[in-house]
Motif scaffolding. Structure first.
Motif, PDB file in Angstrom:
ATOM      1  N   GLU A 162      50.919  45.800  42.945  1.00 55.36           N
ATOM      2  CA  GLU A 162      50.113  46.488  43.915  1.00 55.36           C
ATOM      3  C   GLU A 162      49.058  47.148  43.293  1.00 55.36           C
ATOM      4  OE1 GLU A 162      50.473  49.538  47.832  1.00 55.36           O
ATOM      5  OE2 GLU A 162      52.044  49.622  46.221  1.00 55.36           O
ATOM      6  N   ARG A 163      49.430  48.038  42.307  1.00 54.86           N
ATOM      7  CA  ARG A 163      48.396  48.978  41.592  1.00 54.86           C
ATOM      8  C   ARG A 163      47.429  48.208  41.059  1.00 54.86           C
ATOM      9  NH1 ARG A 163      51.931  51.512  38.348  1.00 54.86           N
ATOM     10  NH2 ARG A 163      51.323  49.837  36.705  1.00 54.86           N
ATOM     11  N   ASP A 164      47.862  46.818  40.322  1.00 56.07           N
ATOM     12  CA  ASP A 164      46.778  46.148  39.511  1.00 56.07           C
ATOM     13  C   ASP A 164      46.024  45.428  40.675  1.00 56.07           C
ATOM     14  OD1 ASP A 164      47.848  46.657  37.335  1.00 56.07           O
ATOM     15  OD2 ASP A 164      49.006  45.084  37.179  1.00 56.07           O
ATOM     16  N   ARG A 170      39.548  46.847  44.316  1.00 57.29           N
ATOM     17  CA  ARG A 170      38.239  47.859  44.172  1.00 57.29           C
ATOM     18  C   ARG A 170      37.114  47.509  43.403  1.00 57.29           C
ATOM     19  NH1 ARG A 170      39.615  54.244  44.227  1.00 57.29           N
ATOM     20  NH2 ARG A 170      40.295  53.339  46.074  1.00 57.29           N
ATOM     21  N   SER A 171      37.682  47.118  41.865  1.00 61.06           N
ATOM     22  CA  SER A 171      36.524  46.377  40.938  1.00 61.06           C
ATOM     23  C   SER A 171      35.822  45.527  41.552  1.00 61.06           C
ATOM     24  CB  SER A 171      37.126  46.430  39.706  1.00 61.06           C
ATOM     25  OG  SER A 171      37.895  45.226  39.649  1.00 61.06           O
ATOM     26  N   TYR A 172      36.160  44.408  42.429  1.00 62.20           N
ATOM     27  CA  TYR A 172      35.385  43.344  42.783  1.00 62.20           C
ATOM     28  C   TYR A 172      34.768  43.978  44.049  1.00 62.20           C
ATOM     29  CZ  TYR A 172      34.814  39.097  45.054  1.00 62.20           C
ATOM     30  OH  TYR A 172      34.175  38.017  45.654  1.00 62.20           O
ATOM     31  N   ILE A 173      35.224  44.891  44.876  1.00 63.20           N
ATOM     32  CA  ILE A 173      34.296  45.152  46.093  1.00 63.20           C
ATOM     33  C   ILE A 173      33.232  46.145  45.556  1.00 63.20           C
ATOM     34  CG2 ILE A 173      34.340  46.689  48.062  1.00 63.20           C
ATOM     35  CD1 ILE A 173      37.055  45.434  48.768  1.00 63.20           C
ATOM     36  N   GLU A 174      33.626  46.916  44.520  1.00 66.29           N
ATOM     37  CA  GLU A 174      32.432  47.813  43.918  1.00 66.29           C
ATOM     38  C   GLU A 174      31.293  46.832  43.111  1.00 66.29           C
ATOM     39  OE1 GLU A 174      34.614  50.452  41.417  1.00 66.29           O
ATOM     40  OE2 GLU A 174      35.049  51.636  43.183  1.00 66.29           O
ATOM     41  N   GLY A 175      31.728  45.912  42.464  1.00 70.17           N
ATOM     42  CA  GLY A 175      30.789  44.968  41.800  1.00 70.17           C
ATOM     43  C   GLY A 175      29.940  44.259  42.906  1.00 70.17           C
ATOM     44  N   LYS A 176      30.536  43.744  43.906  1.00 67.67           N
ATOM     45  CA  LYS A 176      29.799  43.117  44.979  1.00 67.67           C
ATOM     46  C   LYS A 176      28.738  44.151  45.653  1.00 67.67           C
ATOM     47  CE  LYS A 176      31.247  38.893  44.743  1.00 67.67           C
ATOM     48  NZ  LYS A 176      30.468  37.880  44.413  1.00 67.67           N
TER      49      LYS A 176
END
Length: 197
Positions: A162-164, A170-176
């Protein structure tokens, strides 16, 4: 009913369920029969003793009145069977009582032995059941402990996943979002947030 020693020897009592020993009513009834027969024997013995005493008291004057030896010889054998019968009756009743007492003692001893055997068997069975239950309990506890350890490991794995996953998401959404902002600024259009949508 004429009770013989063979009757006492061969008497069989019914076993009672859920209790040790024999049916007390049946044993009491049989002992009552023995008592009745014994009392008859004692009464007969007393009657024969009385007849013997009367005969002996009446025989002495008869001998004095009749000096002839023939009647004395004829009368002499009669007391012998009466005396033998009188002596046999108490011996027979004493034998019956002794036999009944011996049978009683044997039945009591047999009952005690059966009781002790049943108690020993019950204790052994109880010990076996307790031992089996303790063994089964230890096995169940060990099994549950292994399951708990396995589940705790699985929970730890799921938390790490879950943490990973959250971090990757989060990194994917922030990247998008960054891509979207850079695409919007390079094309010279207003960002979506500035339009008010």
């Amino acid at each position: 009913m004429a009770l013989t020693p063979d009757d006492v020897v061969t008497k069989q009592f019914q076993h009672v369920r859920f209790k040790e020993g024999f049916d007390p009513d049946e044993v009491d009834d049989f002992l009552d029969e023995i008592v009745v027969e014994w009392r008859k024997t004692i009464a007969e013995n007393e009657e024969l003793k009385a007849k013997l005493a009367a005969y002996e008291s009446g025989a002495t004057p008869a001998r004095a009145a009749e000096p002839a030896p023939a009647p004395v010889i004829a009368e002499a054998p009669a007391p012998a069977p009466a005396a033998t019968t009188g002596a046999t009756a108490p011996a027979a009743s004493a034998g019956i009582i002794e036999l009944a007492q011996r049978l009683h003692d044997e039945h009591v001893a047999e009952g005690i032995a059966q009781r002790d055997q049943l108690i020993a068997d019950a204790k052994a069975q109880a010990a076996s059941i307790v031992s089996e239950a303790e063994t089964r309990g230890r096995e169940e506890l060990s099994k549950l402990e292994r399951e708990r350890t396995s589940l705790e490991g699985r929970i730890s794995e799921l938390r790490n996943f879950e943490r990973d996953y959250r971090a990757q998401l989060r990194s994917y959404i922030e990247g998008k979002l960054r891509d979207l902002e850079t695409t919007a600024t390079t094309s010279g259009q207003q960002p979506v947030s500035a339009i008010g949508l």
